[in-house]
Design a protein around this motif. Structure first.
Motif, PDB file in Angstrom:
ATOM      1  N   UNK A   1      11.176  41.307  24.391  1.00  0.00           N
ATOM      2  CA  UNK A   1      11.459  40.758  23.720  1.00  0.00           C
ATOM      3  C   UNK A   1      11.008  40.650  21.931  1.00  0.00           C
ATOM      4  N   UNK A   2      10.163  41.683  21.967  1.00  0.00           N
ATOM      5  CA  UNK A   2       9.767  41.717  20.581  1.00  0.00           C
ATOM      6  C   UNK A   2       9.906  42.757  19.877  1.00  0.00           C
ATOM      7  N   UNK A   3      11.786  43.595  20.205  1.00  0.00           N
ATOM      8  CA  UNK A   3      11.996  45.518  19.621  1.00  0.00           C
ATOM      9  C   UNK A   3      11.967  44.807  18.352  1.00  0.00           C
ATOM     10  N   UNK A   4      12.363  43.644  18.012  1.00  0.00           N
ATOM     11  CA  UNK A   4      13.358  43.340  17.040  1.00  0.00           C
ATOM     12  C   UNK A   4      15.004  43.096  16.955  1.00  0.00           C
ATOM     13  N   UNK A   5      15.808  42.773  16.018  1.00  0.00           N
ATOM     14  CA  UNK A   5      17.118  42.723  16.185  1.00  0.00           C
ATOM     15  C   UNK A   5      17.979  43.619  16.535  1.00  0.00           C
ATOM     16  N   UNK A   6      18.666  43.063  16.723  1.00  0.00           N
ATOM     17  CA  UNK A   6      20.396  43.894  17.205  1.00  0.00           C
ATOM     18  C   UNK A   6      20.482  44.293  15.983  1.00  0.00           C
ATOM     19  N   UNK A   7      20.515  45.517  15.385  1.00  0.00           N
ATOM     20  CA  UNK A   7      21.511  45.791  13.442  1.00  0.00           C
ATOM     21  C   UNK A   7      22.711  45.915  14.016  1.00  0.00           C
ATOM     22  N   UNK A   8      22.943  46.776  15.440  1.00  0.00           N
ATOM     23  CA  UNK A   8      24.602  46.974  14.821  1.00  0.00           C
ATOM     24  C   UNK A   8      25.437  46.162  14.252  1.00  0.00           C
ATOM     25  N   UNK A   9      26.604  46.781  13.608  1.00  0.00           N
ATOM     26  CA  UNK A   9      28.033  45.774  13.495  1.00  0.00           C
ATOM     27  C   UNK A   9      28.951  45.137  14.171  1.00  0.00           C
ATOM     28  N   UNK A  10      28.484  45.694  15.233  1.00  0.00           N
ATOM     29  CA  UNK A  10      28.935  44.621  16.477  1.00  0.00           C
ATOM     30  C   UNK A  10      28.539  42.831  16.492  1.00  0.00           C
ATOM     31  N   UNK A  11      26.722  43.011  16.210  1.00  0.00           N
ATOM     32  CA  UNK A  11      25.945  41.898  16.377  1.00  0.00           C
ATOM     33  C   UNK A  11      26.026  41.161  15.169  1.00  0.00           C
ATOM     34  N   UNK A  12      26.012  42.284  13.757  1.00  0.00           N
ATOM     35  CA  UNK A  12      26.589  40.839  12.898  1.00  0.00           C
ATOM     36  C   UNK A  12      26.738  39.623  12.350  1.00  0.00           C
ATOM     37  N   UNK A  13      25.654  39.177  11.929  1.00  0.00           N
ATOM     38  CA  UNK A  13      25.789  38.202  11.463  1.00  0.00           C
ATOM     39  C   UNK A  13      26.738  37.596   9.936  1.00  0.00           C
ATOM     40  N   UNK A  14      27.717  36.817   9.653  1.00  0.00           N
ATOM     41  CA  UNK A  14      28.186  36.614   8.127  1.00  0.00           C
ATOM     42  C   UNK A  14      29.352  37.407   8.196  1.00  0.00           C
ATOM     43  N   UNK A  15      29.749  37.412   7.172  1.00  0.00           N
ATOM     44  CA  UNK A  15      31.577  38.013   6.625  1.00  0.00           C
ATOM     45  C   UNK A  15      32.002  39.111   6.772  1.00  0.00           C
ATOM     46  N   UNK A  16      32.845  40.165   7.049  1.00  0.00           N
ATOM     47  CA  UNK A  16      32.810  41.466   6.785  1.00  0.00           C
ATOM     48  C   UNK A  16      33.621  41.297   5.276  1.00  0.00           C
ATOM     49  N   UNK A  17      33.512  42.177   4.048  1.00  0.00           N
ATOM     50  CA  UNK A  17      34.376  42.301   3.119  1.00  0.00           C
ATOM     51  C   UNK A  17      34.600  43.374   3.245  1.00  0.00           C
TER      52      UNK A  17
ATOM     53  N   UNK B   1      34.937  43.043  -5.347  1.00  0.00           N
ATOM     54  CA  UNK B   1      34.748  41.857  -7.000  1.00  0.00           C
ATOM     55  C   UNK B   1      33.142  41.861  -6.020  1.00  0.00           C
ATOM     56  N   UNK B   2      32.504  41.811  -5.319  1.00  0.00           N
ATOM     57  CA  UNK B   2      31.437  41.453  -4.852  1.00  0.00           C
ATOM     58  C   UNK B   2      30.717  42.090  -5.061  1.00  0.00           C
ATOM     59  N   UNK B   3      30.927  43.818  -5.646  1.00  0.00           N
ATOM     60  CA  UNK B   3      29.973  44.561  -6.216  1.00  0.00           C
ATOM     61  C   UNK B   3      29.609  44.850  -7.599  1.00  0.00           C
ATOM     62  N   UNK B   4      31.500  44.594  -7.726  1.00  0.00           N
ATOM     63  CA  UNK B   4      30.980  44.848  -9.286  1.00  0.00           C
ATOM     64  C   UNK B   4      30.108  44.548 -10.281  1.00  0.00           C
ATOM     65  N   UNK B   5      28.933  45.139 -11.625  1.00  0.00           N
ATOM     66  CA  UNK B   5      28.687  44.472 -12.073  1.00  0.00           C
ATOM     67  C   UNK B   5      27.381  43.723 -11.483  1.00  0.00           C
ATOM     68  N   UNK B   6      26.961  44.075 -10.410  1.00  0.00           N
ATOM     69  CA  UNK B   6      26.019  43.609  -9.208  1.00  0.00           C
ATOM     70  C   UNK B   6      24.776  44.165  -9.346  1.00  0.00           C
ATOM     71  N   UNK B   7      23.369  43.628  -9.569  1.00  0.00           N
ATOM     72  CA  UNK B   7      22.040  44.588  -9.660  1.00  0.00           C
ATOM     73  C   UNK B   7      21.901  44.200  -7.988  1.00  0.00           C
ATOM     74  N   UNK B   8      21.664  45.371  -6.968  1.00  0.00           N
ATOM     75  CA  UNK B   8      21.209  44.306  -5.601  1.00  0.00           C
ATOM     76  C   UNK B   8      19.485  45.040  -5.164  1.00  0.00           C
TER      77      UNK B   8
END
Length: 486
Positions: A372-388, A395-402
């Motif tokens: 139970x302590x192996x870490x999160x499931x990092x597959x795209x199918x289990x991603x939480x949020x909005x696919x851009x 627009x979300x990337x241009x001119x940005x520093x990440x």
């Protein structure tokens, strides 16, 4: 009391009874007593069990197999818990090159020789008559000890045999680091140890391994003729590649899981097993935290490489080699995992798995075991949020520093993504440019970039926005970068 045979036997009975109770109650491996290692050794062949009987998730194991065969169809895998095979696939009997896993085998032999007082870890290589061809070793280099070589901290950066182009390219200049002060994964150290061992015991590595380890633990396939020497002009110290089957490698891993003991015989000193499988160096800290190096054994695993990978239980150690050779020893769960790829197969028909791909396999196996302590499931199918995608992503990337990979050595890192389609990778607090390149959005709506490198390649990523973070998923649908927009 620690050496009392009757007491030891009674404790073994208790452990076995406890585990049987756990299984009968449906308690998973991760929930069982972490130190409960069952005295169950294979005879002429391994015993097998079913995932259900072992308390594993058959569904998650099936995912692990499917992932393994997708990444590399030629792979052979064995998963052994409590001395029994829980799952296996591929040809586990074929003998193929262990590549750098050979070094962990030599570490075991050296431990035996140290116990027999044939090798002194504190001895300098100069005192042992170890040198090399021109330009020969300096007096400062000859001050390196046997222990320094075992830890890959010799400070000797002479050319070596059987090293990859990457190892040769990253080799520091001669004399740049005194012995014992700097870790560099160095085939010169490992090859010189082979000569030191053979001089000390008067026997070849391959014959000694057969007599002292392979035969006593009942290896089914290994023969002394499965080893060979690689010699050449680069160095006087030969490499010693060894061919072995996955099922024989699993026996060797079980020997280490049991602290060097096989049934009632202590083949490798238990103190040596403990000493050789603790970390003395942070390995590849520029790639991520979590991986250490012992005496020719790797400790832990890279658990964050710009994004999470897999969290292994404390005490985990492994042997690794090129072309996808891995053996994990996980004492916390009485577990051994062997992953082999037969490098005799033409290169066009196989590929070496990446660390991220191996981390995913390890994540699936440990999850199947109930960790139970192996870490999160990092597959795209289990991603939480909005696919851009497409224009929204641009627009979300241009001119940005990440900001990305804050925990990596040499960081923090940042991506400067310019509106004109160029980008820079910045490193350190002073944000020096490490590399540059171009970026854009492909016809599938993904972010793609090509860095200016000797062999530039385009890499494309799906992007998910999640609470102020932008997470990038690679071609395997695994999160590769977890970034924050500044």
């Amino acid at each position: 009391m620690g050496n009392d045979p009757a007491g030891r036997a009674s404790r073994r009975v208790f452990v076995v009874a406890f585990l049987c109770l756990c299984i009968s109650l449906g308690i998973t491996a991760a929930q069982a007593e972490p130190s409960a290692i069952v005295d169950n050794f294979p005879g002429a062949a391994f015993e097998t069990t079913t995932p259900e009987t072992a308390g594993w998730s058959a569904e998650r194991l099936a995912e692990a197999k499917a992932w393994s065969q997708k990444v590399e169809p030629a792979s052979a895998v064995m998963i052994v818990q409590h001395g029994r095979v829980v799952a296996e696939w591929g040809d586990t009997a074929v003998k193929s090159n262990l590549h750098s896993v050979r070094k962990s085998l030599l570490s075991a032999l050296i431990g035996i020789a140290v116990d027999e007082r044939k090798i002194d870890l504190s001895a300098s290589i100069g005192s042992l008559g170890i040198d090399d061809n021109a330009p020969s070793l300096t007096e400062a280099e000859k001050a390196a000890t046997v222990a320094d070589l075992l830890k890959a901290r010799s400070g000797i950066f002479h050319a070596a045999l059987y090293e990859t182009p990457g190892m040769a390219r990253l080799r520091p200049p001669r004399g740049s680091h005194p012995p014992g002060t700097f870790w560099y994964y160095n085939n010169w150290d490992f090859n010189a140890l082979g000569m030191i061992y053979e001089r000390a015991v008067g026997q070849s590595i391959f014959t000694a391994f057969d007599e002292k380890i392979a035969a006593p633990i009942g290896m089914q396939d290994y023969q002394p003729g499965d080893g060979e020497y690689v010699r050449g002009a680069a160095s006087d110290h030969a490499a010693y590649p060894i061919r072995m089957s996955a099922r024989d490698l699993a026996r060797f891993a079980l020997l280490y899981l049991h602290g060097g003991r096989w049934k009632d015989r202590q083949l490798i000193p238990s103190a040596w097993v403990r000493e050789s499988t603790q970390s003395y160096s942070d390995a590849y800290a520029d790639r991520g935290p979590g991986l250490g190096y012992g005496y020719m054994w790797w400790i832990g695993f890279l658990h964050n490489m710009g994004a999470p990978t897999v969290k292994v239980p404390p005490g985990t150690f492994e042997a690794m080699g090129a072309e996808g050779q891995y053996v994990f020893v996980i004492p916390a769960y009485d577990l051994v995992i062997v992953h082999r790829i037969n490098s005799d197969i033409p290169a066009s028909q196989r590929k070496e798995p990446t660390f991220q791909q191996m981390a995913r396999l390890l994540w699936l196996v440990l999850s199947a075991a109930g960790d139970k302590d192996v870490g999160p499931d990092i597959t795209l199918a289990h991603a939480v949020g909005t696919r851009l995608e497409g224009d929204a992503l641009k627009a979300a990337l241009a001119g940005k520093t990440l900001s990305v990979a804050q925990s990596l050595a040499g960081g923090p890192y940042a991506w400067q993504i310019r509106a004109d389609g160029t980008l820079s990778i910045l490193a350190g607090a002073e944000r020096r440019e490490r590399s540059s390149g171009k970026w854009g959005i492909d016809d599938r709506g993904r972010y793609c970039r090509t860095l200016s490198e000797p062999r530039p390649r385009e890499f494309c990523f799906a992007v998910v926005a999640n609470q102020g973070r932008l997470q990038f998923f690679d071609a395997d649908d695994l999160m590769r970068f977890d970034t924050v927009a500044e």
